[in-house]
Scaffold this motif. Sequence first.
Motif, PDB file in Angstrom:
ATOM      1  N   GLU A 112       4.360   2.212 -13.941  1.00  0.00           N
ATOM      2  CA  GLU A 112       5.401   1.487 -13.220  1.00  0.00           C
ATOM      3  C   GLU A 112       5.337   1.829 -11.735  1.00  0.00           C
ATOM      4  O   GLU A 112       5.443   0.940 -10.853  1.00  0.00           O
ATOM      5  N   ALA A 113       5.182   3.178 -11.505  1.00  0.00           N
ATOM      6  CA  ALA A 113       5.116   3.596 -10.098  1.00  0.00           C
ATOM      7  C   ALA A 113       3.910   2.970  -9.401  1.00  0.00           C
ATOM      8  O   ALA A 113       4.005   2.482  -8.262  1.00  0.00           O
ATOM      9  N   GLN A 114       2.792   2.927 -10.142  1.00  0.00           N
ATOM     10  CA  GLN A 114       1.578   2.318  -9.587  1.00  0.00           C
ATOM     11  C   GLN A 114       1.791   0.834  -9.319  1.00  0.00           C
ATOM     12  O   GLN A 114       1.420   0.309  -8.259  1.00  0.00           O
ATOM     13  N   HIS A 115       2.433   0.200 -10.303  1.00  0.00           N
ATOM     14  CA  HIS A 115       2.716  -1.231 -10.177  1.00  0.00           C
ATOM     15  C   HIS A 115       3.629  -1.491  -8.988  1.00  0.00           C
ATOM     16  O   HIS A 115       3.388  -2.409  -8.178  1.00  0.00           O
ATOM     17  N   ASN A 116       4.711  -0.656  -8.905  1.00  0.00           N
ATOM     18  CA  ASN A 116       5.655  -0.820  -7.796  1.00  0.00           C
ATOM     19  C   ASN A 116       4.940  -0.612  -6.452  1.00  0.00           C
ATOM     20  O   ASN A 116       5.190  -1.344  -5.488  1.00  0.00           O
ATOM     21  N   LEU A 117       4.066   0.431  -6.481  1.00  0.00           N
ATOM     22  CA  LEU A 117       3.339   0.700  -5.237  1.00  0.00           C
ATOM     23  C   LEU A 117       2.442  -0.481  -4.869  1.00  0.00           C
ATOM     24  O   LEU A 117       2.393  -0.901  -3.702  1.00  0.00           O
ATOM     25  N   GLN A 118       1.781  -1.011  -5.885  1.00  0.00           N
ATOM     26  CA  GLN A 118       0.924  -2.173  -5.642  1.00  0.00           C
ATOM     27  C   GLN A 118       1.740  -3.353  -5.124  1.00  0.00           C
ATOM     28  O   GLN A 118       1.343  -4.036  -4.174  1.00  0.00           O
ATOM     29  N   ASN A 119       2.916  -3.559  -5.779  1.00  0.00           N
ATOM     30  CA  ASN A 119       3.798  -4.656  -5.336  1.00  0.00           C
ATOM     31  C   ASN A 119       4.234  -4.437  -3.896  1.00  0.00           C
ATOM     32  O   ASN A 119       4.276  -5.376  -3.088  1.00  0.00           O
ATOM     33  N   ILE A 121       2.746  -2.640  -1.658  1.00  0.00           N
ATOM     34  CA  ILE A 121       1.615  -2.861  -0.743  1.00  0.00           C
ATOM     35  C   ILE A 121       1.343  -4.351  -0.584  1.00  0.00           C
ATOM     36  O   ILE A 121       1.139  -4.856   0.541  1.00  0.00           O
ATOM     37  N   ALA A 122       1.417  -5.073  -1.721  1.00  0.00           N
ATOM     38  CA  ALA A 122       1.164  -6.520  -1.675  1.00  0.00           C
ATOM     39  C   ALA A 122       2.201  -7.219  -0.818  1.00  0.00           C
ATOM     40  O   ALA A 122       1.877  -8.103   0.007  1.00  0.00           O
ATOM     41  N   GLY A 123       3.480  -6.795  -0.994  1.00  0.00           N
ATOM     42  CA  GLY A 123       4.569  -7.393  -0.215  1.00  0.00           C
ATOM     43  C   GLY A 123       4.359  -7.138   1.266  1.00  0.00           C
ATOM     44  O   GLY A 123       4.497  -8.060   2.092  1.00  0.00           O
ATOM     45  N   LYS A 124       4.024  -5.846   1.564  1.00  0.00           N
ATOM     46  CA  LYS A 124       3.807  -5.509   2.970  1.00  0.00           C
ATOM     47  C   LYS A 124       2.610  -6.295   3.535  1.00  0.00           C
ATOM     48  O   LYS A 124       2.622  -6.779   4.686  1.00  0.00           O
ATOM     49  N   ALA A 125       1.568  -6.411   2.688  1.00  0.00           N
ATOM     50  CA  ALA A 125       0.390  -7.178   3.119  1.00  0.00           C
ATOM     51  C   ALA A 125       0.748  -8.623   3.363  1.00  0.00           C
ATOM     52  O   ALA A 125       0.308  -9.240   4.370  1.00  0.00           O
ATOM     53  N   ARG A 126       1.566  -9.148   2.455  1.00  0.00           N
ATOM     54  CA  ARG A 126       1.989 -10.555   2.648  1.00  0.00           C
ATOM     55  C   ARG A 126       2.784 -10.715   3.938  1.00  0.00           C
ATOM     56  O   ARG A 126       2.579 -11.648   4.697  1.00  0.00           O
ATOM     57  N   GLN A 127       3.718  -9.765   4.108  1.00  0.00           N
ATOM     58  CA  GLN A 127       4.525  -9.837   5.330  1.00  0.00           C
ATOM     59  C   GLN A 127       3.617  -9.781   6.554  1.00  0.00           C
ATOM     60  O   GLN A 127       3.794 -10.541   7.540  1.00  0.00           O
ATOM     61  N   ALA A 128       2.633  -8.852   6.449  1.00  0.00           N
ATOM     62  CA  ALA A 128       1.730  -8.695   7.593  1.00  0.00           C
ATOM     63  C   ALA A 128       0.911  -9.956   7.823  1.00  0.00           C
ATOM     64  O   ALA A 128       0.780 -10.445   8.961  1.00  0.00           O
ATOM     65  N   VAL A 129       0.369 -10.497   6.706  1.00  0.00           N
ATOM     66  CA  VAL A 129      -0.420 -11.735   6.808  1.00  0.00           C
ATOM     67  C   VAL A 129       0.431 -12.853   7.364  1.00  0.00           C
ATOM     68  O   VAL A 129      -0.005 -13.614   8.257  1.00  0.00           O
ATOM     69  N   PHE A 130       1.683 -12.904   6.797  1.00  0.00           N
ATOM     70  CA  PHE A 130       2.578 -13.963   7.246  1.00  0.00           C
ATOM     71  C   PHE A 130       2.843 -13.848   8.749  1.00  0.00           C
ATOM     72  O   PHE A 130       2.729 -14.822   9.495  1.00  0.00           O
ATOM     73  N   SER A 131       3.192 -12.657   9.170  1.00  0.00           N
ATOM     74  CA  SER A 131       3.536 -12.495  10.597  1.00  0.00           C
ATOM     75  C   SER A 131       2.305 -12.708  11.489  1.00  0.00           C
ATOM     76  O   SER A 131       2.391 -13.348  12.545  1.00  0.00           O
ATOM     77  N   ILE A 132       1.152 -12.202  11.039  1.00  0.00           N
ATOM     78  CA  ILE A 132      -0.070 -12.391  11.826  1.00  0.00           C
ATOM     79  C   ILE A 132      -0.425 -13.863  11.892  1.00  0.00           C
ATOM     80  O   ILE A 132      -0.719 -14.420  12.962  1.00  0.00           O
ATOM     81  N   THR A 133      -0.330 -14.505  10.734  1.00  0.00           N
ATOM     82  CA  THR A 133      -0.679 -15.929  10.658  1.00  0.00           C
ATOM     83  C   THR A 133       0.266 -16.744  11.516  1.00  0.00           C
ATOM     84  O   THR A 133      -0.147 -17.638  12.281  1.00  0.00           O
TER      85      THR A 133
END
Lengths: 266, 231
Positions: A112-119, A121-133
């Motif tokens: 769960e912790a791994q999944h949450n961490l992945q989520n 990271i994915a969320g942060k990556a999305r936010q980053a991609v979104f803001s960069i884009t």
Amino acid sequence: MHINWFTVIAQALNFILLVWLMKRFLYTPILDAIDQREQKIKAELSEANAQKADAQKEKDAFQQKNKDFDQQKKALMDMAVDQVQTERRTLLEAARQEAEGLQVKQQKLMKEAQHNLQNDIAGKARQAVFSITKKALANLASVGLEDQTVAVFTERLHHLSPVEKQPFIDAFQSDKKPIEVQSAFELTVKQQAAIKTAVTNLLGLEPDFVFKTNADLISGIDLQSNGFKLAWSVSDYLTALEKSSSSPNGTTKSKEKGETIQHAVN
Amino acid sequence: MNFSSDQVIFWQYSFVTINLTLVTTWGIMLFMVVGSALITRNLKTGLHISRWQCALELIVTGINTQIEEVGLSKPSTYIGFIGTLFLFIAIANTGIIFPGYQPPTGSLSTTVALSLCVFLAVPFFGVKKTGVLGYLKTYLEPTFIMLPFNIISDITRTLALAVRLFGNIMSGGMIVGILLSISPLVFPVLMNLLGLLTGLVQAYIFSILATVYIVAVVSKPDKQVQSVENQ
């Protein structure tokens, strides 16, 4: 050397008298006393023998009791040892099961912790991609990401295949509730009008709309009607991108690049 | 020198004569009866008894054992006669340790009287045990031919008893008397010691012979009675 017959007679009588007197005063009392003593000794001996027999009997009984007690003690000890062994096995089994449960739980928590961490990271990556884009699009083409998202979504609605369209149309016609449109950002009137036009063209009639904002979509739009959903978002795009990047040959499919049509029939 | 105490007469009236033999005998009788009565007055039946009682018990049980060993199965029946015979002769003979003492057993009258007592006691116990016929049958054993010999045997053994005891005691006293006149110092004492031994031996012989005579008439029917009882 002559015999005095008077003396003879007198001595004979004397002797007979002496026999009687001696019997009276010596032999009878002495023999009686001896007999009584013998009887007494015999009685004491028989009593001693009886006491000895009793003592022997009590000794035997005591030894038997001791033997029984030892056997009982041994049986109780054996039973106690068996019980302890059984209890030990039970406790060990319980401890083992508990340990296994804890291990499973720990593994689950780790997953769960791994999944949450992945989520995360994915969320942060999305936010980053979104803001960069968003920034890149604004700087280079003077086009807002939200406008581009709505444009891509309406474009996709226009180009849906008849097979993809039909379930949505069926879902809407079975229950003509207002179509719910969710987006990560507040849609402008122009953007709402573009979506309404595209959906009206898709259905062939003008339904009612309800517009809602959902930050989890991350620069995406989804359209729900009676449990049927049409959606496009950067999150979906990134998920597809993640899948394509984690695949062994790195190939991507056109459908996985940010466009999903989800059937969620309740 | 008087060879017999019968010759020392204290009182005489016609046929009746009170001599030293009778007086000494009475003295011995008095000593024996009074001594026994005093000792047996307070007899104890416990394990702790007086020395006198112990001594008397030793004597009585010793006599009892002797009678039993000779062959009489119930010695208590015979101890009155045989035990008194032994004790009387033994005490009478050991009295020689007192100076001037003349034992009554040194008188032929006394020994004849004791022998006659034995002579009468044998048929008395025989008849008592086996009946008159049973006793009389003993004279016909092993065959009737032996009847006169058995009668002669009874008479002669009685005589032998009397003369044996008398001869031994009288001779002992006479030897001491003669020796006193020859060498009056130490030698008569030694002879007196020998006389004590002789006296006790004679008492033993007299009483044992009396027992044997009684056993001869009593023991055989005993076996017959036992065999009848076993059947």
